[in-house]
Motif scaffolding. Structure first.
Motif, PDB file in Angstrom:
ATOM      1  N   GLU A 113       0.785  -1.227   0.000  1.00  0.00           N
ATOM      2  CA  GLU A 113       0.000   0.000   0.000  1.00  0.00           C
ATOM      3  C   GLU A 113       0.822   1.285   0.000  1.00  0.00           C
ATOM      4  O   GLU A 113       0.278   2.357   0.201  1.00  0.00           O
ATOM      5  CB  GLU A 113      -0.959  -0.019   1.197  1.00  0.00           C
ATOM      6  CG  GLU A 113      -1.962  -1.167   1.126  1.00  0.00           C
ATOM      7  CD  GLU A 113      -3.011  -1.113   2.207  1.00  0.00           C
ATOM      8  OE1 GLU A 113      -2.814  -0.355   3.178  1.00  0.00           O
ATOM      9  OE2 GLU A 113      -4.028  -1.811   2.087  1.00  0.00           O
ATOM     10  N   GLU A 114       2.125   1.174  -0.249  1.00  0.00           N
ATOM     11  CA  GLU A 114       2.957   2.376  -0.313  1.00  0.00           C
ATOM     12  C   GLU A 114       3.211   2.748  -1.770  1.00  0.00           C
ATOM     13  O   GLU A 114       3.365   1.877  -2.622  1.00  0.00           O
ATOM     14  CB  GLU A 114       4.289   2.134   0.393  1.00  0.00           C
ATOM     15  CG  GLU A 114       4.164   1.845   1.880  1.00  0.00           C
ATOM     16  CD  GLU A 114       5.509   1.578   2.529  1.00  0.00           C
ATOM     17  OE1 GLU A 114       6.541   2.005   1.963  1.00  0.00           O
ATOM     18  OE2 GLU A 114       5.537   0.933   3.587  1.00  0.00           O
ATOM     19  N   GLU A 115       3.265   4.036  -2.041  1.00  0.00           N
ATOM     20  CA  GLU A 115       3.613   4.506  -3.381  1.00  0.00           C
ATOM     21  C   GLU A 115       5.121   4.412  -3.549  1.00  0.00           C
ATOM     22  O   GLU A 115       5.885   4.878  -2.708  1.00  0.00           O
ATOM     23  CB  GLU A 115       3.144   5.946  -3.571  1.00  0.00           C
ATOM     24  CG  GLU A 115       3.356   6.474  -4.979  1.00  0.00           C
ATOM     25  CD  GLU A 115       2.755   7.847  -5.163  1.00  0.00           C
ATOM     26  OE1 GLU A 115       3.506   8.828  -5.003  1.00  0.00           O
ATOM     27  OE2 GLU A 115       1.552   7.939  -5.445  1.00  0.00           O
ATOM     28  N   ILE A 116       5.551   3.814  -4.650  1.00  0.00           N
ATOM     29  CA  ILE A 116       6.980   3.641  -4.889  1.00  0.00           C
ATOM     30  C   ILE A 116       7.332   4.047  -6.311  1.00  0.00           C
ATOM     31  O   ILE A 116       6.468   4.145  -7.188  1.00  0.00           O
ATOM     32  CB  ILE A 116       7.429   2.184  -4.647  1.00  0.00           C
ATOM     33  CG1 ILE A 116       6.775   1.244  -5.678  1.00  0.00           C
ATOM     34  CG2 ILE A 116       7.107   1.743  -3.226  1.00  0.00           C
ATOM     35  CD1 ILE A 116       7.324  -0.162  -5.645  1.00  0.00           C
ATOM     36  N   ILE A 117       8.619   4.270  -6.527  1.00  0.00           N
ATOM     37  CA  ILE A 117       9.160   4.504  -7.860  1.00  0.00           C
ATOM     38  C   ILE A 117      10.219   3.440  -8.122  1.00  0.00           C
ATOM     39  O   ILE A 117      11.117   3.232  -7.300  1.00  0.00           O
ATOM     40  CB  ILE A 117       9.797   5.895  -7.990  1.00  0.00           C
ATOM     41  CG1 ILE A 117       8.745   6.991  -7.833  1.00  0.00           C
ATOM     42  CG2 ILE A 117      10.499   6.041  -9.339  1.00  0.00           C
ATOM     43  CD1 ILE A 117       9.322   8.392  -7.880  1.00  0.00           C
ATOM     44  N   MET A 118      10.090   2.747  -9.261  1.00  0.00           N
ATOM     45  CA  MET A 118      11.097   1.797  -9.716  1.00  0.00           C
ATOM     46  C   MET A 118      11.763   2.364 -10.961  1.00  0.00           C
ATOM     47  O   MET A 118      11.080   2.769 -11.909  1.00  0.00           O
ATOM     48  CB  MET A 118      10.454   0.448 -10.069  1.00  0.00           C
ATOM     49  CG  MET A 118       9.877  -0.310  -8.911  1.00  0.00           C
ATOM     50  SD  MET A 118       9.055  -1.841  -9.449  1.00  0.00           S
ATOM     51  CE  MET A 118      10.434  -2.722 -10.196  1.00  0.00           C
ATOM     52  N   TRP A 119      13.086   2.395 -10.956  1.00  0.00           N
ATOM     53  CA  TRP A 119      13.834   2.778 -12.152  1.00  0.00           C
ATOM     54  C   TRP A 119      15.165   2.034 -12.144  1.00  0.00           C
ATOM     55  O   TRP A 119      15.860   2.036 -11.119  1.00  0.00           O
ATOM     56  CB  TRP A 119      14.086   4.292 -12.189  1.00  0.00           C
ATOM     57  CG  TRP A 119      14.864   4.685 -13.418  1.00  0.00           C
ATOM     58  CD1 TRP A 119      14.378   4.875 -14.672  1.00  0.00           C
ATOM     59  CD2 TRP A 119      16.280   4.879 -13.503  1.00  0.00           C
ATOM     60  NE1 TRP A 119      15.399   5.190 -15.540  1.00  0.00           N
ATOM     61  CE2 TRP A 119      16.574   5.189 -14.846  1.00  0.00           C
ATOM     62  CE3 TRP A 119      17.324   4.804 -12.577  1.00  0.00           C
ATOM     63  CZ2 TRP A 119      17.880   5.437 -15.282  1.00  0.00           C
ATOM     64  CZ3 TRP A 119      18.616   5.045 -13.009  1.00  0.00           C
ATOM     65  CH2 TRP A 119      18.894   5.373 -14.348  1.00  0.00           C
ATOM     66  N   TRP A 120      15.494   1.391 -13.242  1.00  0.00           N
ATOM     67  CA  TRP A 120      16.674   0.555 -13.377  1.00  0.00           C
ATOM     68  C   TRP A 120      16.700  -0.439 -12.219  1.00  0.00           C
ATOM     69  O   TRP A 120      15.781  -1.238 -12.082  1.00  0.00           O
ATOM     70  CB  TRP A 120      17.940   1.412 -13.458  1.00  0.00           C
ATOM     71  CG  TRP A 120      19.157   0.659 -13.929  1.00  0.00           C
ATOM     72  CD1 TRP A 120      19.206  -0.233 -14.969  1.00  0.00           C
ATOM     73  CD2 TRP A 120      20.474   0.736 -13.375  1.00  0.00           C
ATOM     74  NE1 TRP A 120      20.490  -0.712 -15.095  1.00  0.00           N
ATOM     75  CE2 TRP A 120      21.285  -0.140 -14.151  1.00  0.00           C
ATOM     76  CE3 TRP A 120      21.062   1.446 -12.342  1.00  0.00           C
ATOM     77  CZ2 TRP A 120      22.658  -0.313 -13.885  1.00  0.00           C
ATOM     78  CZ3 TRP A 120      22.417   1.272 -12.080  1.00  0.00           C
ATOM     79  CH2 TRP A 120      23.204   0.413 -12.839  1.00  0.00           C
ATOM     80  N   ASN A 121      17.719  -0.398 -11.368  1.00  0.00           N
ATOM     81  CA  ASN A 121      17.835  -1.351 -10.259  1.00  0.00           C
ATOM     82  C   ASN A 121      17.513  -0.719  -8.905  1.00  0.00           C
ATOM     83  O   ASN A 121      17.834  -1.301  -7.867  1.00  0.00           O
ATOM     84  CB  ASN A 121      19.249  -1.930 -10.221  1.00  0.00           C
ATOM     85  CG  ASN A 121      19.575  -2.713 -11.466  1.00  0.00           C
ATOM     86  OD1 ASN A 121      18.825  -3.607 -11.848  1.00  0.00           O
ATOM     87  ND2 ASN A 121      20.658  -2.362 -12.133  1.00  0.00           N
ATOM     88  N   PHE A 122      16.897   0.439  -8.943  1.00  0.00           N
ATOM     89  CA  PHE A 122      16.588   1.171  -7.714  1.00  0.00           C
ATOM     90  C   PHE A 122      15.089   1.190  -7.444  1.00  0.00           C
ATOM     91  O   PHE A 122      14.280   1.299  -8.367  1.00  0.00           O
ATOM     92  CB  PHE A 122      17.066   2.627  -7.821  1.00  0.00           C
ATOM     93  CG  PHE A 122      18.512   2.790  -8.169  1.00  0.00           C
ATOM     94  CD1 PHE A 122      19.495   2.098  -7.471  1.00  0.00           C
ATOM     95  CD2 PHE A 122      18.904   3.639  -9.197  1.00  0.00           C
ATOM     96  CE1 PHE A 122      20.848   2.260  -7.787  1.00  0.00           C
ATOM     97  CE2 PHE A 122      20.239   3.810  -9.523  1.00  0.00           C
ATOM     98  CZ  PHE A 122      21.221   3.107  -8.822  1.00  0.00           C
ATOM     99  N   ILE A 123      14.735   1.144  -6.173  1.00  0.00           N
ATOM    100  CA  ILE A 123      13.376   1.434  -5.732  1.00  0.00           C
ATOM    101  C   ILE A 123      13.472   2.537  -4.689  1.00  0.00           C
ATOM    102  O   ILE A 123      14.235   2.426  -3.719  1.00  0.00           O
ATOM    103  CB  ILE A 123      12.678   0.200  -5.144  1.00  0.00           C
ATOM    104  CG1 ILE A 123      12.482  -0.866  -6.231  1.00  0.00           C
ATOM    105  CG2 ILE A 123      11.329   0.580  -4.539  1.00  0.00           C
ATOM    106  CD1 ILE A 123      11.760  -2.110  -5.761  1.00  0.00           C
ATOM    107  N   GLY A 124      12.728   3.603  -4.911  1.00  0.00           N
ATOM    108  CA  GLY A 124      12.697   4.727  -3.988  1.00  0.00           C
ATOM    109  C   GLY A 124      11.278   5.220  -3.800  1.00  0.00           C
ATOM    110  O   GLY A 124      10.308   4.554  -4.179  1.00  0.00           O
TER     111      GLY A 124
END
Length: 340
Positions: A266-277
């Motif tokens: 239930e958390e908003e996340i950003i995935m890009w390449w090998n990172f999650i932030g």
């Protein structure tokens, strides 16, 4: 495993509100082919993330590969690369891989044994097919770390689950609890992961938690889930509210599949390449720190690539110029008509 596309896609995943479901509905998620590496790239079949659905519980990444003839494909040779905010889950059917990471963890990944690496605030690692491997076949998965744990320390866990034997079926439960077996491997949100094998003509009914959504990835066999055909390399999704999943092998040979699941993340996340932030600014920071060889990620010792002239570490791709647009994961209810 690294995401090696040079034009890595940004994903913003927003929380969803669980709903109850009536009956066992099944949504089919088809895979897309993604090459890993250079001229003799090993191709994987990726079912998560997709525009159709980006998360199943905290599971956010599923790559299915092989069986690959290593003499033709070159096998797996992923130079040291970074991760943040996630756990990598390695599961093999055939072949072996060497793992080295900056937490000073060194292991050989073998079939039927789970290797789980927790990136925490930052880690880097390498993965290379062993010289003795002729055929490589398996699945690489990621799970998202909740905000309360994503800045934690690096760690590595290994477990060889005892088989659960049923009438016409066999299960290896590597994460969570299923079929009376509980894995000791720690996770940071409610999850389950298991390899299932069904003999020819066999069927199985599995009791599952109604607060979990599930995905069934078929590796081999003529399989149906709740009377819906699931082809090899497809991921069949069932939403929350289900208490039982019925799987059948209609073929004349053994069927093999992976069952994954968890409570909706239930958390908003950003995935890009090998990172999650959590913000684009964080992703920019992680990328720059990796390029600057910042201590956040440490140093991987022990990597020996299959190509003597290959890279000693993977550079990060360029960030896209386009602004990030939120991408909401659908509600945790199967949509049978959403096959893509």
């Amino acid at each position: 495993m690294s995401v090696t596309e040079q034009n890595s896609e940004e994903l913003v995943l927003s929380p969803t509100t669980p709903h109850c479901t009536d009956g066992a509905k099944v949504e089919i998620i088809t895979s897309r082919a993604v090459p890993l590496g250079g001229p003799r790239a090993m191709t994987v079949r990726r079912t998560l993330p997709q525009r159709q659905r980006s998360l199943i519980g905290a599971w956010c990444f599923v790559d299915h590969y092989g069986p690959d003839d290593v003499s033709v494909t070159g096998g797996m040779d992923v130079a040291p690369h970074p991760h943040t905010g996630l756990q990598t889950v390695s599961w093999l059917f055939e072949g072996t891989i060497t793992h080295h990471d900056s937490g000073d963890h060194h292991a050989v990944v073998r079939p039927g044994e789970v290797n789980l690496m927790t990136a925490g605030a930052g880690i880097c690692h390498s993965e290379v097919t062993t010289q003795a491997t002729t055929t490589l076949h398996g699945v690489q998965l990621w799970t998202v770390l909740p905000d309360a744990h994503r800045h934690g320390p690096r760690r590595f866990d290994h477990h060889a689950p005892e088989p659960v034997l049923l009438d016409g079926a066999r299960a290896l439960v590597f994460l969570g609890s299923l079929l009376g077996y509980t894995s000791p491997v720690p996770t940071f949100s409610p999850l389950v992961g298991a390899e299932l094998r069904l003999e020819a003509g066999a069927s199985i009914s599995i009791d599952v938690g109604p607060t979990f959504e599930h995905g069934l990835l078929v590796d081999a066999g003529d399989v149906d889930l709740e009377d819906v055909t699931v082809a090899p390399s497809e991921l069949a999704y069932t939403g929350i509210g289900e208490e039982r999943l019925r799987i059948r092998n209609n073929g004349s040979t053994e069927a093999r599949m992976l069952l994954i699941g968890g409570e909706p993340f239930e958390e908003e996340i950003i995935m890009w390449w090998n990172f999650i932030g959590r913000t684009y600014e964080e992703i920019e920071q992680y990328r720059q720190e990796w390029q600057d060889e910042d201590e956040r990620f440490g140093v991987t010792e022990g990597y020996i690539g299959r190509d003597p002239a290959g890279l000693s570490r993977l550079p990060a791709p360029a960030l896209p110029h386009a602004s990030i647009r939120p991408r909401k994961n659908p509600a945790p209810i199967a949509r049978p008509d959403e096959r893509i």
